[in-house]
Design a protein around this motif. Structure first.
Motif, mmCIF file in Angstrom:
data_model
loop_
_atom_site.group_PDB
_atom_site.id
_atom_site.type_symbol
_atom_site.label_atom_id
_atom_site.label_comp_id
_atom_site.label_asym_id
_atom_site.label_seq_id
_atom_site.Cartn_x
_atom_site.Cartn_y
_atom_site.Cartn_z
ATOM 1 N N LEU A 281 0.838 -1.189 0.000
ATOM 2 C CA LEU A 281 0.000 0.000 0.000
ATOM 3 C C LEU A 281 0.882 1.251 0.000
ATOM 4 C CD1 LEU A 281 -2.660 -1.115 2.641
ATOM 5 C CD2 LEU A 281 -2.815 -1.236 0.143
ATOM 6 N N GLY A 282 0.524 2.181 -0.821
ATOM 7 C CA GLY A 282 1.345 3.365 -1.019
ATOM 8 C C GLY A 282 2.112 3.312 -2.319
ATOM 9 N N LEU A 283 2.157 2.112 -2.920
ATOM 10 C CA LEU A 283 2.835 1.932 -4.203
ATOM 11 C C LEU A 283 1.857 1.405 -5.252
ATOM 12 C CD1 LEU A 283 6.159 0.251 -2.959
ATOM 13 C CD2 LEU A 283 5.726 2.680 -3.391
ATOM 14 N N GLY A 284 0.589 1.736 -5.064
ATOM 15 C CA GLY A 284 -0.433 1.225 -5.973
ATOM 16 C C GLY A 284 -0.268 1.691 -7.402
ATOM 17 N N ASN A 285 0.491 2.784 -7.618
ATOM 18 C CA ASN A 285 0.723 3.237 -8.987
ATOM 19 C C ASN A 285 1.552 2.245 -9.788
ATOM 20 O OD1 ASN A 285 2.862 3.840 -7.225
ATOM 21 N ND2 ASN A 285 3.718 5.316 -8.671
ATOM 22 N N LEU A 286 2.192 1.293 -9.094
ATOM 23 C CA LEU A 286 2.954 0.252 -9.792
ATOM 24 C C LEU A 286 2.069 -0.892 -10.269
ATOM 25 C CD1 LEU A 286 6.035 0.013 -7.380
ATOM 26 C CD2 LEU A 286 5.793 1.397 -9.446
ATOM 27 N N LEU A 287 0.817 -0.896 -9.833
ATOM 28 C CA LEU A 287 -0.101 -1.967 -10.201
ATOM 29 C C LEU A 287 -0.594 -1.746 -11.622
ATOM 30 C CD1 LEU A 287 -1.465 -4.476 -8.916
ATOM 31 C CD2 LEU A 287 -3.406 -3.000 -8.356
ATOM 32 N N GLU A 288 -0.403 -2.747 -12.470
ATOM 33 C CA GLU A 288 -0.768 -2.614 -13.882
ATOM 34 C C GLU A 288 -2.267 -2.724 -14.115
ATOM 35 O OE1 GLU A 288 1.475 -5.495 -16.001
ATOM 36 O OE2 GLU A 288 3.419 -4.524 -15.630
ATOM 37 N N SER A 289 -2.964 -3.435 -13.250
ATOM 38 C CA SER A 289 -4.409 -3.581 -13.398
ATOM 39 C C SER A 289 -5.052 -3.383 -12.033
ATOM 40 C CB SER A 289 -4.754 -4.967 -13.966
ATOM 41 O OG SER A 289 -4.261 -5.989 -13.113
ATOM 42 N N ALA A 290 -6.353 -3.627 -11.957
ATOM 43 C CA ALA A 290 -7.066 -3.443 -10.700
ATOM 44 C C ALA A 290 -6.686 -4.539 -9.708
ATOM 45 C CB ALA A 290 -8.572 -3.454 -10.965
ATOM 46 N N TYR A 291 -6.969 -4.290 -8.435
ATOM 47 C CA TYR A 291 -6.724 -5.300 -7.406
ATOM 48 C C TYR A 291 -7.599 -6.520 -7.666
ATOM 49 C CZ TYR A 291 -4.045 -2.011 -4.567
ATOM 50 O OH TYR A 291 -3.086 -1.143 -4.116
ATOM 51 N N TYR A 292 -7.044 -7.676 -7.359
ATOM 52 C CA TYR A 292 -7.747 -8.933 -7.615
ATOM 53 C C TYR A 292 -7.786 -9.743 -6.323
ATOM 54 C CZ TYR A 292 -8.772 -13.612 -9.374
ATOM 55 O OH TYR A 292 -9.322 -14.850 -9.588
ATOM 56 N N ALA A 293 -8.988 -10.142 -5.911
ATOM 57 C CA ALA A 293 -9.163 -10.940 -4.701
ATOM 58 C C ALA A 293 -9.149 -12.419 -5.063
ATOM 59 C CB ALA A 293 -10.478 -10.576 -4.018
ATOM 60 N N GLU A 294 -8.234 -13.147 -4.447
ATOM 61 C CA GLU A 294 -8.140 -14.591 -4.689
ATOM 62 C C GLU A 294 -8.902 -15.352 -3.617
ATOM 63 O OE1 GLU A 294 -4.157 -15.943 -5.976
ATOM 64 O OE2 GLU A 294 -3.535 -13.887 -5.557
ATOM 65 N N GLU A 295 -9.457 -16.494 -3.991
ATOM 66 C CA GLU A 295 -10.258 -17.292 -3.071
ATOM 67 C C GLU A 295 -9.479 -18.516 -2.606
ATOM 68 O OE1 GLU A 295 -14.070 -18.344 -4.493
ATOM 69 O OE2 GLU A 295 -14.867 -16.286 -4.390
ATOM 70 N N PHE A 296 -9.678 -18.848 -1.328
ATOM 71 C CA PHE A 296 -9.058 -20.027 -0.727
ATOM 72 C C PHE A 296 -10.084 -20.719 0.152
ATOM 73 C CE2 PHE A 296 -5.599 -17.033 -1.469
ATOM 74 C CZ PHE A 296 -4.644 -17.824 -2.077
ATOM 75 N N PRO A 297 -9.968 -22.042 0.341
ATOM 76 C CA PRO A 297 -10.897 -22.753 1.218
ATOM 77 C C PRO A 297 -10.622 -22.432 2.685
ATOM 78 C CG PRO A 297 -9.197 -24.242 0.422
ATOM 79 C CD PRO A 297 -8.999 -22.948 -0.314
ATOM 80 N N PHE A 298 -11.690 -22.369 3.466
ATOM 81 C CA PHE A 298 -11.569 -22.138 4.907
ATOM 82 C C PHE A 298 -12.827 -22.681 5.571
ATOM 83 C CE2 PHE A 298 -11.875 -19.144 8.638
ATOM 84 C CZ PHE A 298 -10.824 -19.734 9.349
ATOM 85 N N THR A 299 -12.710 -23.870 6.177
ATOM 86 C CA THR A 299 -13.853 -24.551 6.768
ATOM 87 C C THR A 299 -13.793 -24.458 8.284
ATOM 88 O OG1 THR A 299 -12.765 -26.713 6.970
ATOM 89 C CG2 THR A 299 -13.731 -26.173 4.836
ATOM 90 N N ALA A 300 -14.807 -25.022 8.929
ATOM 91 C CA ALA A 300 -14.893 -24.990 10.393
ATOM 92 C C ALA A 300 -13.810 -25.831 11.055
ATOM 93 C CB ALA A 300 -16.277 -25.469 10.844
ATOM 94 N N GLU A 301 -13.151 -26.670 10.308
ATOM 95 C CA GLU A 301 -12.082 -27.494 10.864
ATOM 96 C C GLU A 301 -10.718 -26.819 10.751
ATOM 97 O OE1 GLU A 301 -12.255 -30.597 12.345
ATOM 98 O OE2 GLU A 301 -14.403 -30.198 12.381
ATOM 99 N N ASP A 302 -10.653 -25.644 10.175
ATOM 100 C CA ASP A 302 -9.375 -25.007 9.860
ATOM 101 C C ASP A 302 -9.049 -23.871 10.828
ATOM 102 O OD1 ASP A 302 -9.247 -26.714 7.715
ATOM 103 O OD2 ASP A 302 -10.053 -25.244 6.292
ATOM 104 N N ARG A 303 -7.759 -23.572 10.914
ATOM 105 C CA ARG A 303 -7.272 -22.371 11.576
ATOM 106 C C ARG A 303 -6.493 -21.559 10.551
ATOM 107 N NH1 ARG A 303 -9.792 -26.008 14.533
ATOM 108 N NH2 ARG A 303 -9.506 -25.890 16.783
ATOM 109 N N LEU A 304 -6.501 -20.248 10.735
ATOM 110 C CA LEU A 304 -5.798 -19.355 9.823
ATOM 111 C C LEU A 304 -4.872 -18.471 10.653
ATOM 112 C CD1 LEU A 304 -5.769 -18.679 6.768
ATOM 113 C CD2 LEU A 304 -7.365 -16.830 7.274
ATOM 114 N N LEU A 305 -3.612 -18.394 10.239
ATOM 115 C CA LEU A 305 -2.630 -17.563 10.944
ATOM 116 C C LEU A 305 -2.131 -16.485 9.989
ATOM 117 C CD1 LEU A 305 -0.860 -17.096 13.504
ATOM 118 C CD2 LEU A 305 0.900 -18.471 12.366
ATOM 119 N N ILE A 306 -2.313 -15.226 10.401
ATOM 120 C CA ILE A 306 -1.772 -14.083 9.659
ATOM 121 C C ILE A 306 -0.726 -13.437 10.549
ATOM 122 C CG2 ILE A 306 -2.353 -12.071 8.290
ATOM 123 C CD1 ILE A 306 -5.243 -13.951 9.590
ATOM 124 N N TYR A 307 0.409 -13.073 9.991
ATOM 125 C CA TYR A 307 1.537 -12.622 10.796
ATOM 126 C C TYR A 307 2.335 -11.587 10.017
ATOM 127 C CZ TYR A 307 3.731 -15.930 7.634
ATOM 128 O OH TYR A 307 4.141 -16.583 6.498
#
Length: 376
Positions: A281-307
C-alpha cells in the motif's frame, strides 16, 4: 533500611574505640550511598542527616568538634551526601516521567491497536503483538477487524521503518480501514481505497508548504522545495486483506507485498501464496491492473494464521530464522489463543528473549453453525 543504620552504628562505635591515629568517620558516606540505591529522596536525606549526626558524635567523643581534621570530614560528608540526595531526586523525577510516558504509550496502544474481540461474527479470533524494544508499547505492525453485512474483514500490516513515522502511518491506515471496511462493496475496492489513502498522505508529506520560500532556504532544501532531483518517498505498508463470509467455506484474500497467511488444515500447514500479488500500500501506482481478490478454502475445521515478517525473520544465536511452518505443525489442532501462546513462547525462546523487529500475529477459526467446538 536496616543495612544503612547498621553501618552507621558499627562505623561510629569502631571509630570511637579505635586508636587516635585511626579515623573511620569518612566511611559513613557509605550509608546514604547505599540508601540511594533502593530508597527515595526523603529517606536518603534522612540517612544523610543520621550520618552527619554520627560523625558529630565521633568528634565529641574523640578530638572535639573544632579540629581541622573533623571539620574537613564534616564538610566532605555534607558535600557527598548533598550530591547523593540531588542525584536521587533527579532519578526519581526521571522515573516519574517514565511512568507518565509509559501511561501515554499504553493509552496510545489502546486507541491505535485495539485488542481484537475473542468472538466476532462467525469467527473466533486471537491476536498478539510483540514489540522489538522492551520499553515500546506499539510500533509499525498493525491489525484490525471490521464487520460487514455478510461477514468479517481483517487487516494485518507492517509499516516500513520504525519510530514515530511508522506509528503515524499505521494510525493512518487503521483509521482508513475502520472507516471504510464496511462501506466498500468489494475487497478490491477496499484495497484501492486504502492504497489511495496511504498514497495521498505520503504525497502530502512531500509537498512544500506555501510559506516556504526556496530563495530563503539552503541549497539542498531549496532543491527539495523546487522539486529538483526530488526522489519519491520510500515509505510503504505491506498488508494482507481478508474477507471471511459468515456462511460458506471460501475466503477472499488480497496480498499487498505481505508474508502469505498460513492455513492449518487437517494437520497440515498450507501457505496461501498469492497468484496475483499486489504491491505494498502506497505503491499502488505500480499496479498494472485493478486489485484482484483470490479465493481459498476455509472450513470450520481449519485455523488461519496471519503474521508480520518480524515472526519469520527472528533469528537465534546461530543467525537461523524462525521456522514458523515447521513449528506450527505441532499445534494445528489448538484454538486461536492457545495457538498464539505456544507461538509467542516458542518465538521468544528462539530469539533469546528479544526480537530484532516488531512482530504481530492473528489467529482465526470459523465457529461451526451449531456453535459446537467442532470434531477436534
Amino acid at each position: 533500611m536496616l543495612l544503612p543504620l547498621t553501618l552507621i552504628v558499627v562505623i561510629t562505635t569502631v571509630d570511637i574505640l579505635s586508636p587516635p591515629q585511626i579515623h573511620l568517620g569518612p566511611l559513613l558516606v557509605v550509608a546514604p550511598a547505599i540508601t540511594a540505591s533502593f530508597a527515595g529522596t526523603r529517606l536518603t536525606a534522612l540517612v544523610s542527616l543520621l550520618a552527619l549526626a554520627a560523625l558529630t558524635v565521633i568528634g565529641v567523643m574523640r578530638d572535639g568538634l573544632g579540629t581541622s581534621n573533623h571539620e574537613t570530614q564534616l564538610a566532605a560528608l555534607v558535600v557527598v551526601s548533598a550530591t547523593v540526595v540531588a542525584f536521587t531526586a533527579l532519578r526519581d523525577r526521571h522515573a516519574r516521567e517514565l511512568v507518565q510516558v509509559r501511561s501515554v504509550a499504553t493509552a496510545a496502544q489502546q486507541v491505535l491497536l485495539r485488542p481484537l474481540p475473542p468472538r466476532i461474527g462467525s469467527l473466533r479470533i486471537a491476536s498478539v503483538y510483540l514489540p522489538a524494544e522492551a520499553e515500546a508499547q506499539v510500533g509499525g505492525d498493525l491489525y484490525a477487524a471490521a464487520r460487514t453485512a455478510s461477514g468479517t474483514r481483517l487487516l494485518v500490516g507492517d509499516v516500513r521503518g520504525k519510530g514515530l513515522t511508522s506509528l503515524g502511518e499505521a494510525s493512518l491506515l487503521l483509521g482508513a480501514f475502520r472507516a471504510a471496511a464496511h462501506l466498500q462493496a468489494s475487497l478490491p475496492e477496499l484495497a484501492a481505497y486504502l492504497d489511495g489513502s496511504v498514497s495521498w498522505d505520503l504525497a502530502a508529506a512531500l509537498e512544500p508548504s506555501p510559506l516556504d520560500d526556496p530563495q530563503d532556504a539552503p541549497p539542498q532544501e531549496a532543491d527539495l522545495l523546487l522539486g529538483v532531483d526530488q526522489q519519491p518517498t520510500e515509505s510503504f505498508i505491506t498488508a494482507v486483506l481478508l474477507d471471511i463470509p459468515d456462511k460458506g467455506d471460501r475466503i477472499q484474500v488480497i496480498n499487498c507485498g505481505h508474508p502469505p497467511p498460513l492455513l492449518l488444515h487437517r494437520g497440515e500447514v498450507l501457505s496461501l501464496d498469492a497468484g496475483c500479488p499486489a504491491p505494498p500500500l502506497g505503491l499502488g501506482n505500480l499496479l498494472e491492473s485493478a486489485y484482484y481478490a483470490e479465493e481459498f478454502p476455509f472450513t470450520a475445521e481449519d485455523r488461519l494464521l496471519i503474521y508480520t515478517d518480524g515472526v519469520i525473520e527472528a533469528r537465534d544465536a546461530t543467525r537461523a530464522f524462525y521456522p514458523l511452518t515447521e513449528r506450527l505443525r505441532a499445534w494445528t489442532a489448538d484454538r486461536p489463543m492457545p495457538l498464539l501462546e505456544h507461538l509467542r513462547h516458542d518465538l521468544l525462546a528462539h530469539a533469546g528473549g528479544r526480537l530484532g523487529d516488531d512482530a504481530a500475529m492473528v489467529a482465526v477459526e470459523r465457529v461451526p453453525e451449531d456453535g459446537s467446538a467442532g470434531t477436534r
